[in-house]
Scaffold this motif. Structure first.
Motif, PDB file in Angstrom:
ATOM      1  N   ALA A 193     112.946 -42.115 -26.648  1.00 40.81           N
ATOM      2  CA  ALA A 193     112.075 -41.091 -26.565  1.00 40.81           C
ATOM      3  C   ALA A 193     112.165 -40.043 -25.504  1.00 40.81           C
ATOM      4  O   ALA A 193     111.667 -39.009 -25.581  1.00 40.81           O
ATOM      5  CB  ALA A 193     110.585 -41.837 -26.641  1.00 40.81           C
ATOM      6  N   THR A 194     112.811 -40.343 -24.628  1.00 40.18           N
ATOM      7  CA  THR A 194     112.738 -39.586 -23.392  1.00 40.18           C
ATOM      8  C   THR A 194     114.141 -38.681 -23.437  1.00 40.18           C
ATOM      9  O   THR A 194     114.346 -37.898 -22.463  1.00 40.18           O
ATOM     10  CB  THR A 194     112.934 -40.380 -22.134  1.00 40.18           C
ATOM     11  N   GLY A 195     115.169 -38.834 -24.372  1.00 40.60           N
ATOM     12  CA  GLY A 195     116.165 -38.288 -24.524  1.00 40.60           C
ATOM     13  C   GLY A 195     117.420 -38.993 -25.110  1.00 40.60           C
ATOM     14  O   GLY A 195     117.235 -39.943 -25.357  1.00 40.60           O
ATOM     15  N   GLN A 196     118.659 -38.193 -25.489  1.00 40.34           N
ATOM     16  CA  GLN A 196     119.862 -39.058 -26.317  1.00 40.34           C
ATOM     17  C   GLN A 196     120.833 -38.752 -25.371  1.00 40.34           C
ATOM     18  O   GLN A 196     121.181 -37.426 -24.711  1.00 40.34           O
ATOM     19  CB  GLN A 196     119.736 -38.426 -27.641  1.00 40.34           C
ATOM     20  N   HIS A 197     121.865 -39.499 -25.369  1.00 42.22           N
ATOM     21  CA  HIS A 197     123.076 -39.530 -24.778  1.00 42.22           C
ATOM     22  C   HIS A 197     124.297 -40.065 -25.654  1.00 42.22           C
ATOM     23  O   HIS A 197     124.892 -41.127 -25.337  1.00 42.22           O
ATOM     24  CB  HIS A 197     123.191 -40.218 -23.508  1.00 42.22           C
ATOM     25  N   PRO A 198     124.262 -39.425 -27.024  1.00 46.59           N
ATOM     26  CA  PRO A 198     125.499 -39.948 -27.900  1.00 46.59           C
ATOM     27  C   PRO A 198     126.843 -40.215 -27.250  1.00 46.59           C
ATOM     28  O   PRO A 198     126.962 -39.061 -26.784  1.00 46.59           O
ATOM     29  CB  PRO A 198     125.039 -39.216 -29.326  1.00 46.59           C
ATOM     30  N   GLU A 199     127.549 -41.107 -28.009  1.00 42.64           N
ATOM     31  CA  GLU A 199     128.917 -41.189 -27.357  1.00 42.64           C
ATOM     32  C   GLU A 199     130.073 -40.189 -28.230  1.00 42.64           C
ATOM     33  O   GLU A 199     130.773 -40.080 -27.883  1.00 42.64           O
ATOM     34  CB  GLU A 199     129.234 -42.637 -27.490  1.00 42.64           C
ATOM     35  N   ALA A 200     129.451 -40.035 -29.415  1.00 40.40           N
ATOM     36  CA  ALA A 200     129.986 -39.411 -30.556  1.00 40.40           C
ATOM     37  C   ALA A 200     129.320 -38.479 -31.352  1.00 40.40           C
ATOM     38  O   ALA A 200     128.352 -38.717 -31.812  1.00 40.40           O
ATOM     39  CB  ALA A 200     130.977 -40.098 -31.234  1.00 40.40           C
ATOM     40  N   LEU A 201     130.051 -37.356 -31.698  1.00 41.40           N
ATOM     41  CA  LEU A 201     129.472 -36.531 -32.881  1.00 41.40           C
ATOM     42  C   LEU A 201     130.494 -37.105 -34.170  1.00 41.40           C
ATOM     43  O   LEU A 201     131.375 -37.032 -34.169  1.00 41.40           O
ATOM     44  CB  LEU A 201     129.898 -34.987 -32.598  1.00 41.40           C
ATOM     45  N   PHE A 202     129.619 -37.489 -35.007  1.00 41.85           N
ATOM     46  CA  PHE A 202     130.338 -38.113 -36.109  1.00 41.85           C
ATOM     47  C   PHE A 202     130.246 -37.393 -37.369  1.00 41.85           C
ATOM     48  O   PHE A 202     129.048 -37.301 -37.956  1.00 41.85           O
ATOM     49  CB  PHE A 202     129.792 -39.389 -36.386  1.00 41.85           C
ATOM     50  N   ILE A 203     131.284 -36.675 -37.938  1.00 42.91           N
ATOM     51  CA  ILE A 203     131.075 -35.639 -39.101  1.00 42.91           C
ATOM     52  C   ILE A 203     131.574 -36.547 -40.175  1.00 42.91           C
ATOM     53  O   ILE A 203     132.705 -36.729 -40.240  1.00 42.91           O
ATOM     54  CB  ILE A 203     131.829 -34.312 -38.636  1.00 42.91           C
ATOM     55  N   THR A 204     131.029 -36.659 -41.231  1.00 41.29           N
ATOM     56  CA  THR A 204     131.276 -37.334 -42.423  1.00 41.29           C
ATOM     57  C   THR A 204     130.871 -36.651 -43.644  1.00 41.29           C
ATOM     58  O   THR A 204     129.870 -35.713 -43.448  1.00 41.29           O
ATOM     59  CB  THR A 204     131.019 -38.753 -42.248  1.00 41.29           C
ATOM     60  N   CYS A 205     130.815 -37.447 -44.905  1.00 43.89           N
ATOM     61  CA  CYS A 205     130.387 -36.743 -46.074  1.00 43.89           C
ATOM     62  C   CYS A 205     129.221 -37.086 -46.331  1.00 43.89           C
ATOM     63  O   CYS A 205     128.421 -38.175 -45.831  1.00 43.89           O
ATOM     64  CB  CYS A 205     131.537 -37.390 -47.271  1.00 43.89           C
ATOM     65  N   SER A 206     128.547 -36.349 -47.204  1.00 41.97           N
ATOM     66  CA  SER A 206     127.127 -36.798 -47.553  1.00 41.97           C
ATOM     67  C   SER A 206     127.124 -37.941 -48.693  1.00 41.97           C
ATOM     68  O   SER A 206     125.763 -38.215 -48.785  1.00 41.97           O
ATOM     69  CB  SER A 206     126.363 -35.469 -48.241  1.00 41.97           C
ATOM     70  N   ASP A 207     127.902 -38.167 -49.197  1.00 34.87           N
ATOM     71  CA  ASP A 207     128.215 -39.178 -50.065  1.00 34.87           C
ATOM     72  C   ASP A 207     127.390 -40.421 -49.595  1.00 34.87           C
ATOM     73  O   ASP A 207     127.234 -40.967 -48.582  1.00 34.87           O
ATOM     74  CB  ASP A 207     129.592 -39.896 -50.061  1.00 34.87           C
ATOM     75  N   SER A 208     126.403 -40.935 -50.625  1.00 33.37           N
ATOM     76  CA  SER A 208     125.461 -41.923 -50.265  1.00 33.37           C
ATOM     77  C   SER A 208     126.007 -43.315 -50.099  1.00 33.37           C
ATOM     78  O   SER A 208     125.270 -43.960 -49.508  1.00 33.37           O
ATOM     79  CB  SER A 208     124.534 -42.210 -51.750  1.00 33.37           C
ATOM     80  N   ARG A 209     127.221 -43.426 -50.387  1.00 33.90           N
ATOM     81  CA  ARG A 209     128.003 -45.053 -50.077  1.00 33.90           C
ATOM     82  C   ARG A 209     128.416 -44.806 -48.771  1.00 33.90           C
ATOM     83  O   ARG A 209     128.911 -46.202 -48.367  1.00 33.90           O
ATOM     84  CB  ARG A 209     129.051 -44.913 -51.157  1.00 33.90           C
ATOM     85  N   ILE A 210     128.494 -43.855 -47.773  1.00 36.78           N
ATOM     86  CA  ILE A 210     128.915 -43.805 -46.540  1.00 36.78           C
ATOM     87  C   ILE A 210     127.840 -44.212 -45.706  1.00 36.78           C
ATOM     88  O   ILE A 210     126.892 -43.394 -45.531  1.00 36.78           O
ATOM     89  CB  ILE A 210     129.416 -42.486 -46.237  1.00 36.78           C
ATOM     90  N   ASP A 211     127.707 -45.050 -44.515  1.00 38.18           N
ATOM     91  CA  ASP A 211     126.717 -45.463 -43.832  1.00 38.18           C
ATOM     92  C   ASP A 211     127.237 -45.475 -42.468  1.00 38.18           C
ATOM     93  O   ASP A 211     127.845 -46.595 -42.108  1.00 38.18           O
ATOM     94  CB  ASP A 211     126.022 -46.715 -43.978  1.00 38.18           C
ATOM     95  N   PRO A 212     127.369 -44.393 -41.508  1.00 36.73           N
ATOM     96  CA  PRO A 212     128.192 -44.294 -40.348  1.00 36.73           C
ATOM     97  C   PRO A 212     127.581 -45.492 -39.376  1.00 36.73           C
ATOM     98  O   PRO A 212     128.414 -46.060 -38.526  1.00 36.73           O
ATOM     99  CB  PRO A 212     128.101 -42.816 -39.698  1.00 36.73           C
ATOM    100  N   SER A 213     126.338 -45.672 -39.242  1.00 35.44           N
ATOM    101  CA  SER A 213     125.861 -46.406 -38.230  1.00 35.44           C
ATOM    102  C   SER A 213     126.184 -48.120 -38.597  1.00 35.44           C
ATOM    103  O   SER A 213     126.724 -48.888 -37.940  1.00 35.44           O
ATOM    104  CB  SER A 213     124.450 -46.535 -38.244  1.00 35.44           C
ATOM    105  N   LEU A 214     126.264 -48.274 -39.953  1.00 33.49           N
ATOM    106  CA  LEU A 214     126.813 -49.598 -40.433  1.00 33.49           C
ATOM    107  C   LEU A 214     128.234 -49.797 -40.213  1.00 33.49           C
ATOM    108  O   LEU A 214     128.619 -50.827 -39.732  1.00 33.49           O
ATOM    109  CB  LEU A 214     126.534 -49.706 -42.164  1.00 33.49           C
TER     110      LEU A 214
END
Length: 229
Positions: free
Chosen positions: A27-48
């Motif tokens: 809630a105080t901010g974010q520091h992501p390790e990667a920008l993950f660019i992928t398809c909108s396809d419902s079968r893709i779950d980047p976090s999973l």
């Protein structure tokens, strides 16, 4: 929708309380390790797929995991890339394609998309990849051509990324690294592009040293926790 809203209630009642400390931190901010660019396809779950927690991936999704080359026009992808690199200082960008991609099937036959004019124009950003496959694979089967297109499209979008000013600057300074992946829906396999061999390799092989280092750190952390208890 019933299953979706029921999922929200379950998240609030069961999942959120277990991760309350993480969400308070986020809630105080974010520091992501990667920008993950992928398809909108419902079968893709980047976090999973990557087994990452909230706060670790800055995700951009669209049909065909496309990155338009940089222009003076503002678009959602351009603004998101600029923000991720320029404001958040994300050190890695992953462009991840996938098998059975409807967008890439559309890119192979743009003339069939006359009734979807915006989709047709969007997928034209993959035209160079299609041309490469047509040139290299004149005698290939349709399946072979599609498998190659998935890879060539990822490589093309990585080229497009390099035209974005923030990306070009960070690459030149050695502060940013680009990664090209292809995910197989049926098997769960992920292939990653190796710049040295110019081939796509299994993630376990491509990042062998990094994985080993990560596992050593995890084991050391667990051992430290064990001693502290």
């Amino acid at each position: 929708m019933p299953s979706i809203v029921a999922g929200v209630v379950k998240f609030q009642n069961e999942v959120f309380p277990q991760k309350k400390a993480l969400f308070e931190q986020l809630a105080t901010g974010q520091h992501p390790e990667a920008l993950f660019i992928t398809c909108s396809d419902s079968r893709i779950d980047p976090s999973l797929m990557t087994q990452t927690a909230p706060g670790e991936l800055f995700i951009c999704r669209n049909a065909g995991n496309i990155v338009p080359p940089h222009t003076t026009e503002t678009g959602g992808m351009t603004a998101s890339i600029e923000f991720a690199i320029g404001a958040l200082g994300v050190p890695h960008i992953v462009v991840c394609g996938h098998t059975e991609c409807g967008a890439m099937k559309g890119a192979m036959n743009l003339d069939a998309l006359e009734k979807l004019p915006h989709t047709k124009r969007w997928l034209s950003y993959a035209s160079a990849a299609v041309s490469i496959v047509e040139e290299k694979g004149a005698n290939w089967t349709e399946e072979e051509r599609m498998q190659e297109l998935l890879k060539e499209n990822v490589l093309l979008q990585l080229q497009h990324l390099r035209t974005h000013p923030q990306v070009a600057a960070k690459l030149a300074a050695g502060k940013l690294h680009l990664h090209g992946w292809v995910y197989d829906i049926r098997t769960g396999e992920v292939l990653a592009y190796n710049d040295e061999t110019r081939e796509f390799e299994k993630v376990s092989k491509r990042y062998h040293d990094r994985i080993a280092y990560h596992m050593e750190r995890m084991q050391a952390a667990h051992a430290h926790e064990g001693h502290s208890h």
